[in-house]
Design a protein around this motif. Structure first.
Motif, PDB file in Angstrom:
ATOM      1  N   TRP A  62       0.833  -1.213   0.000  1.00  0.00           N
ATOM      2  CA  TRP A  62       0.000   0.000   0.000  1.00  0.00           C
ATOM      3  C   TRP A  62       0.863   1.257   0.000  1.00  0.00           C
ATOM      4  O   TRP A  62       0.582   2.221  -0.720  1.00  0.00           O
ATOM      5  CB  TRP A  62      -0.923  -0.032   1.201  1.00  0.00           C
ATOM      6  N   SER A 113       2.563   1.657  -3.504  1.00  0.00           N
ATOM      7  CA  SER A 113       1.561   2.050  -4.499  1.00  0.00           C
ATOM      8  C   SER A 113       1.152   3.505  -4.318  1.00  0.00           C
ATOM      9  O   SER A 113       1.023   4.261  -5.293  1.00  0.00           O
ATOM     10  CB  SER A 113       0.329   1.143  -4.385  1.00  0.00           C
ATOM     11  N   THR A 137       4.012   5.791  -5.487  1.00  0.00           N
ATOM     12  CA  THR A 137       4.086   5.844  -6.950  1.00  0.00           C
ATOM     13  C   THR A 137       2.954   6.687  -7.525  1.00  0.00           C
ATOM     14  O   THR A 137       3.171   7.527  -8.409  1.00  0.00           O
ATOM     15  CB  THR A 137       4.029   4.420  -7.534  1.00  0.00           C
TER      16      THR A 137
END
Length: 656
Positions: free
Chosen positions: A198, A201, A204
C-alpha cells in the motif's frame, strides 16, 4: 544575545548562518584548490562539531533537526529525478536496468553478508542496514562527477544508479524492518506485506500525479511564470509529506518519481526550474553534510572495533565489485567502464540519515546491536567519500574515461578566422572541436586533423554524441550575432560565464540593438567582428602561438611584434583563455601567446622556413653523397637514401 556561550550553544539563526558559511565556503575552497568538495565539507563539520564543540546541531537546532534533514534529502532526490531524461539514456539504458534490477538485490545480499560476518552484527540488523547500503549517494556522486568530468555513459550510469537506488534502498530497509517486526511481534506477515504494498503504491501514484499535474498546469498556463518555482516546491513538500505519512521513507520514492515525470514532460520552463533546483541542491547538500558531521558523537565511534575496518574493506573491495560483475554478466558495457563502476560507490547523506533512524527503531524493537548501525554508516560514508573523492578522477583518467589534463576549446562556426585559429591551437596541442551545421565548411579542418561536428551545438544530438568533458571553453563565432548570443547565454551556466566567449556583434554600437550585459559571452579580439577578422585572414594575417621563455620574455615579443594582435594566452597548465580589454596577460616562462601576425611578418616567416628547408635539404643531400661515396669505395656500389622530414620554427619569436 545572538550568540550564546560555548556551553549554552549557538542561537538557531547563528547555527544556520554557520552551516551556510561553512558549506558554501568549503565548496568554493575546493574549487580553488581542485580538491573534492565533499571531503572539505566533512572536515569542516567535524571541526566545528565534535572536535571543538562550537556547534551541536541537536542542541542548537533542537527538534527541527531531523525534519530539516528529511526535507533536504527529499529536495535533493527530486532534483536528481529532474536530471533523468529517459530520451538521453540511449546506450546507458541496459546498464541502468542491470544496476537497478540485478545490482540492487545482489548488493543487498552481499552487504548483508559483509555486515553479518565482517562487522559481526545480528541477522536482523544486517538485513536492515544491508538494504540501506544499496544507496550509493547522489549527494556525493553529483559533486564528484562535476570534478572528475567523466565520459558520458559511465557518468550517466553512476548518476542514474545513485538517484534510483536511493528510494529503492530506503524501501528495502523498510521491508527488512517490517520482517523483523513480524518476527518479534504478533503482527501477521500478510498485514506487513499489505502495509508495504500500500505504501509503495501510494508513493508511486502520488509521484506520478504530482508530476503530471505540474506539467499540465505549467503547459496550459494555469500558473504564472513568477510562481512556477514556489508552486513546484509546495507540491513537492505535499507529495513527500503525504507519502511519508502512509509509509515511512516512501516519500523518497514519491518525489523521485515526480522529478522523473517532470523531466520527461518537455516543459518550456524546464531549464529554469532545473537550474533553480540545482542551486538549492548545492546549498542543501553542503548544509546536510555539515550538520551530520557536526552531530557525530565520538563516543559512538569508540564502541567500534577492528571489525568496523574489516567491514569497510569488505564492502569496497568485495561486495561492490562482485555486485557490478554479476550485474553486467554478458552485457555490452565495456570492461573498463565496469571496472570504474566496480570501484566507485561513495555513500552519502541518505545512508547516514536513514541508517540512524532505523538503528534507533531496531533498538526500540529489542535488537541491541542496532545502536552500531549509525556509527558504522558514518565510518563507511567518511571512508568512501575520502577514497573516491581523491581517486575517481585519476582512476577514470587512467582508464581513458575522464577528460584530458589539457582542457580544450569548442569553436562554433567555421570561417577563415576560426579555421586558422583551430588549426594553430590543434598544432599547439590544445584539444579543439570545430562545429558548424554546414559540413562543407568543415572539410578543411577535418583534412588538417581537427575534430569536427556537423550539426547544431545546442541540439540534443550534440549533447548525446559529443564528449563535452574534454572541453571547458567555448567560442561562438558564427555569422549570426543573435545565435552567438544565444549560445553564450544557454551554455554559460554549464561552462561557466568566464569560459564563454563570442565575437563582437555588427550593430553593437546602436542603442536600438544593445543587449543587457547578462546575455551572451565575453567579446574577444578587441571588439573586432567576425567580418573584420575574416578580412584580415584574407589579407594575409595569420594566427600564431608563441612560447615565452626566460630568454624570450613578453617585452621581447612586444618589441619583435609591435603590430601583432594579442587575442589569448595558454597558461603553463595548458589552460586557454581569450584576453578581454583590460585583462592582464600574466606573462611568464611556459606561457604561450595566441596572436594574429601581420601579412609582412607572415611573408618573412614563410621565407625563413623556405630558406631553412633549402638548407636542410642541402645538408641531407651532402650527407647522402658522402655516405654513397663511402659505400662505393667499400662495396663497389652506389648508395641511395631518402630525405627526412623537417620542422619549421618561429626562431625569431621564441619558438612557435
Amino acid at each position: 544575545m545572538a550568540v550564546e556561550t560555548a556551553a549554552e550553544g549557538l542561537a538557531p539563526v547563528m547555527a544556520f548562518a554557520t552551516i551556510g558559511a561553512l558549506g558554501v565556503g568549503s565548496q568554493w575552497l575546493a574549487w580553488r584548490l581542485r580538491l573534492p568538495a565533499i571531503v572539505l565539507m566533512l572536515g569542516a563539520g567535524l571541526i566545528v562539531g565534535p572536535v571543538t564543540g562550537f556547534m551541536d546541531p541537536a542542541r542548537d537546532i533542537g527538534p527541527l533537526l531531523q525534519p530539516l534533514i528529511a526535507v533536504a534529502v527529499a529536495i535533493i532526490l527530486f532534483e536528481g529525478g529532474l536530471t533523468l531524461n529517459i530520451r538521453r539514456l540511449r546506450d546507458a539504458a541496459e546498464g541502468v536496468r542491470r544496476l537497478i534490477f540485478v545490482g540492487a538485490p545482489v548488493g543487498w545480499l552481499l552487504s548483508t553478508l559483509a555486515l553479518r560476518f565482517a562487522a559481526g552484527l545480528s541477522w536482523e540488523s544486517s538485513a536492515v542496514f544491508g538494504g540501506i547500503m544499496i544507496v550509493t549517494g547522489p549527494t556525493v556522486i553529483a559533486p564528484l562527477l562535476r570534478q572528475a568530468r567523466l565520459a558520458r555513459r559511465p557518468s550517466a550510469l553512476l548518476q542514474w544508479e545513485a538517484i534510483l537506488n536511493d528510494p529503492v534502498g530506503a524501501l528495502a530497509a523498510v521491508l527488512a524492518f517490517e520482517i523483523v517486526l513480524v518476527l518479534r511481534t504478533a503482527t501477521s506477515v500478510s498485514e506487513a506485506v499489505w502495509a508495504l504494498a500500500w505504501g509503495i503504491s501510494t508513493a508511486t501514484a502520488l509521484g506520478v500525479a504530482g508530476g503530471y499535474g505540474i506539467a499540465w498546469a505549467f503547459r496550459r498556463g494555469h500558473v504564472p511564470e513568477f510562481m512556477k518555482v514556489p508552486v513546484l516546491i509546495s507540491i513537492l513538500l505535499a507529495v513527500f509529506g503525504i507519502s511519508d505519512a502512509v509509509l515511512h521513507e516512501s516519500g523518497l520514492l514519491a518525489v523521485t518519481i515526480m522529478g522523473i515525470v517532470i523531466a520527461n514532460a518537455e516543459l518550456a520552463s524546464y531549464t529554469e526550474i532545473r537550474r533553480f533546483k540545482e542551486y538549492a541542491t548545492i546549498l542543501l547538500v553542503s548544509g546536510v553534510f555539515i550538520l551530520l558531521a557536526a552531530a557525530l558523537d565520538f563516543g559512538q565511534l569508540a564502541a567500534l572495533d577492528w571489525r568496523a575496518a574489516l567491514f569497510v574493506v569488505a564492502v569496497i573491495a568485495l561486495a561492490r565489485p562482485l555486485t557490478v560483475a554479476i550485474s553486467f554478466l554478458n552485457s555490452s558495457v565495456p570492461l573498463k567502464e565496469q571496472i570504474l563502476l566496480a570501484f566507485t560507490a561513495p555513500r552519502g547523506v541518505v545512508l547516514v540519515a536513514v541508517a540512524g533512524l532505523f538503528g534507533e527503531r531496531l533498538v526500540e524493537a529489542g535488537v541491541t546491536d542496532g545502536s552500531l548501525i549509525g556509527p558504522l554508516a558514518f565510518v563507511l560514508v567518511a571512508v568512501t567519500v575520502v577514497v573516491h573523492g581523491f581517486t575517481l578522477r585519476p582512476f577514470a583518467r587512467a582508464l581513458g574515461l575522464s577528460g584530458a589534463e589539457t582542457p580544450g576549446l569548442i569553436i562554433v562556426g567555421a570561417s577563415p578566422f576560426t579555421k586558422a585559429l583551430a588549426e594553430a591551437l590543434y598544432r599547439a596541442g590544445v584539444p579543439v572541436l570545430m562545429t558548424d551545421p554546414n559540413y562543407g565548411r568543415l572539410i578543411r579542418s577535418r583534412i588538417e586533423g581537427v575534430p569536427i561536428f556537423a550539426g547544431d551545438i545546442l541540439s540534443e544530438a550534440a549533447e548525446e554524441n559529443l564528449e563535452l568533458m574534454h572541453y571547458d571553453t567555448i567560442l561562438a563565432a558564427t555569422d549570426n550575432d543573435a545565435y552567438n548570443t544565444l549560445i553564450g547565454t544557454d551554455l554559460g551556466p554549464e561552462f561557466g560565464r568566464e569560459k564563454v566567449y563570442q565575437v563582437a556583434r555588427e550593430k553593437r554600437d546602436s542603442a536600438r540593438f544593445a543587449l543587457p550585459p547578462g546575455l551572451g559571452g565575453a567579446v574577444i579580439a578587441g571588439d573586432m567582428t567576425l567580418r573584420e577578422l575574416d578580412r584580415m585572414i584574407h589579407e594575409g594575417w595569420g594566427v600564431r602561438i608563441t612560447r615565452l621563455t626566460d630568454e624570450f620574455g613578453f617585452e621581447d615579443w612586444a618589441e619583435r611584434r609591435p603590430d601583432a594582435k594579442l587575442i589569448g594566452r595558454i597558461g603553463p597548465n595548458a589552460g586557454l583563455s581569450f584576453l578581454i580589454d583590460g585583462d592582464d596577460v600574466r606573462p611568464g616562462p611556459g606561457v604561450r601567446l595566441v596572436t594574429m601576425t601581420t601579412p609582412e611578418t607572415e611573408a618573412r616567416l614563410r621565407s625563413e622556413r623556405e630558406a631553412e628547408k633549402g638548407e636542410t635539404k642541402t645538408r641531407k643531400q651532402s650527407g647522402r653523397d658522402r655516405q654513397a661515396d663511402r659505400e662505393a669505395d667499400r662495396e663497389g656500389g652506389q648508395g641511395n637514401g631518402t630525405g627526412d622530414g623537417f620542422a619549421s620554427v618561429d626562431r625569431s619569436a621564441g619558438g612557435a
